[in-house]
Scaffold this active site. Structure first.
Site, short mmCIF file in Angstrom:
data_model
loop_
_atom_site.label_atom_id
_atom_site.label_comp_id
_atom_site.label_asym_id
_atom_site.label_seq_id
_atom_site.Cartn_x
_atom_site.Cartn_y
_atom_site.Cartn_z
N HIS A 58 28.79 -22.45 -58.77
CA HIS A 58 28.15 -23.33 -57.59
C HIS A 58 26.91 -23.64 -57.91
O HIS A 58 26.43 -24.89 -57.61
CB HIS A 58 28.09 -22.26 -56.29
N LYS B 179 35.76 -12.30 -49.66
CA LYS B 179 35.50 -10.86 -48.74
C LYS B 179 34.12 -10.87 -48.23
O LYS B 179 33.29 -11.34 -48.96
CB LYS B 179 36.01 -9.73 -49.38
#
Lengths: 279, 181
Positions: free
Chosen positions: B38, B103
């Site tokens: 990222h 998650k």
């Protein structure tokens, strides 16, 4: 002076790492299974079912239970009447670990803390050593994943805060952690010692079997009290709601300074991968 | 709670029908990216470049898989904690990414950005990496190979089991802990 060959340590550590990453401990497996029977949330039960299926698949297929095969953490007890032949302990642990992670297709997760450049072979292992009496060498290994480790905390309470303060700190921490550390969790709590010792004791407590009972009845009662409080949070498996937020709480006490009350929470996800070998 | 069989790239109508609690069985190509990837994508955007995969309708999976054992496309491949990607996510959604998989909790900023851009957050079972890897038919590194487990990979998945945690209308599946001190 007893001599243990470094090659024997290497073989034992390598084997221990491969087994720990592929075969979930029977105590954890049993706890997940019994939780599935008592879990009231349907999505919680489905998560627990998936975790049991995952454990079966990893064991039979030689796959890692979780892709995060962790920082390799060792707790070593070295007898004062034993020494290693043909290599240093630090070297043999690191090389056996690197070999096992490569051979076993285990993820290498260690990196430079600032550049974030991966070290490539999961080195260095995190090694805690303790000299003990006798001529035995006990090596405990844990694959410590980042997701649960990140939810761990240490605090310095005042002596006046006592057990109530400790309980509030642990419960509040796990409420804030919520779904992040992959519940159902196992919670290690280190109480006492110093700022640095409390977290080490909390982590070491995670090696205990889930189904053991602390030999000190008072500590055993505190473990039960905390476990009930955590399960009352209603977070449930993977945070989807339900009764199974935590499988066990393991407390380790250590004397501390009259001015201090250090408390550490080391969070372990349900994929509790650890083994020990005694040479 | 509905069960949806969806194929990537996702269309607006695929995403907007989803509600928190629904089950999604996802098929097609998805892209892996976690912390370091990222950061690199953002640096590429800042210098006027483009992301290393087509973002319109894309699904980004926060995972750092274990190496593939012989004869398998991928090793264990379960989700990592999504919150660490929160600072990057609104920008990814603005590029057309319609779903992220991971998650754990998302920030208010990310939840708002999902409503704004019509995107969802899907949860996979953490620690079920061996099981989830069975749904991966193929895996190929498409960028940043030097990042090792954090490289961007294209995964071809079939019936990848997911739960809608945050939908595009502000709905959330995670429970709020009952803190009674």
């Amino acid at each position: 002076m007893r001599i243990i060959e470094a090659s024997a340590v290497h073989a034992a550590v390598r084997q221990m790492i491969l087994a720990a990453n592929r075969v979930l401990g029977d105590d954890v497996y049993a706890a997940l299974k019994s939780s599935m029977e008592s879990e009231t949330s349907a999505s919680g039960r489905e998560v627990l079912r998936q975790l049991l299926e995952n454990a079966d698949l990893a064991a039979s297929g030689g796959l890692a239970l979780c892709q995060d095969t962790g920082a390799a953490v060792f707790f070593v007890e070295m007898g004062e009447d034993v020494r290693l032949g043909g290599g240093s302990l630090q070297h043999v642990l690191n090389s056996a670990m690197a070999q096992a992670y490569e051979e076993g297709c285990l993820r290498k997760s260690m990196c430079h803390p600032l550049t974030r450049c991966n070290t490539g072979d999961n080195r260095p292992a995190i090694v805690h050593t303790e000299l003990v009496e006798g001529d035995r060498l006990t090596i405990r290994y844990m694959a410590k994943g980042g997701g649960s480790e990140n939810m761990s905390r240490c605090t310095m309470l005042t002596p006046a805060q006592g057990w109530q303060g400790i309980k509030e700190f642990v419960v509040r921490r796990m409420a804030e952690a919520g779904p992040n550390p992959c519940p159902p969790t196992i919670v290690g709590v280190g109480i006492g010692g110093t700022f640095d010792l409390a977290p080490a004791r909390a982590k070491r407590a995670l090696f205990r079997r889930l189904d053991d009972v602390h030999p000190d009845a008072e500590v055993a009662a505190m473990e039960t009290e905390l476990l009930d409080a955590l399960n009352a949070l209603g977070i449930g498996p993977m945070g989807l709601g339900g009764r199974t937020t935590c499988l066990a709480v393991k407390i380790a006490l250590h004397p501390c300074h009259i001015a201090s009350l250090p408390v550490a929470v080391n969070v372990q996800c349900h994929s509790a991968r650890h083994r020990e070998v005694i040479l | 709670m509905a069960t949806w069989h969806l194929t990537t790239p996702l269309r607006s109508e695929d995403v907007l029908q989803l509600r928190a609690g629904d089950v999604v069985l996802l098929s097609g190509d998805i892209y892996t990216a976690r912390d370091a990837a990222h950061k690199r994508i953002m640096e590429q955007l800042d210098s006027g470049g483009t992301p290393p995969f087509p973002t319109e309708g894309a699904v980004v999976y926060y995972v750092g898989p274990a190496p593939a054992p012989p004869g398998r496309p991928i090793g264990s491949a379960g989700p990592t904690t999504s919150g660490r990607m929160d600072s990057y996510t609104p920008r990814m959604l603005a590029l057309g990414v319609r779903a992220t998989i991971g998650k754990g909790k998302r920030s208010d900023t990310v939840r708002n950005a999902m409503c704004e851009h019509g995107a969802v957050y899907l949860g996979a079972t953490g620690g079920a990496g061996a099981l989830l890897s069975q749904c991966v038919l193929a895996a190929e590194v498409v960028a940043y190979e030097e990042l090792g487990p954090e490289a961007v990979r294209r995964l071809t998945v079939r019936d990848f089991p997911l739960l809608v945690i945050n939908d595009a209308c502000g709905g959330e599946l995670y429970v709020t802990p009952k803190l009674d001190l």
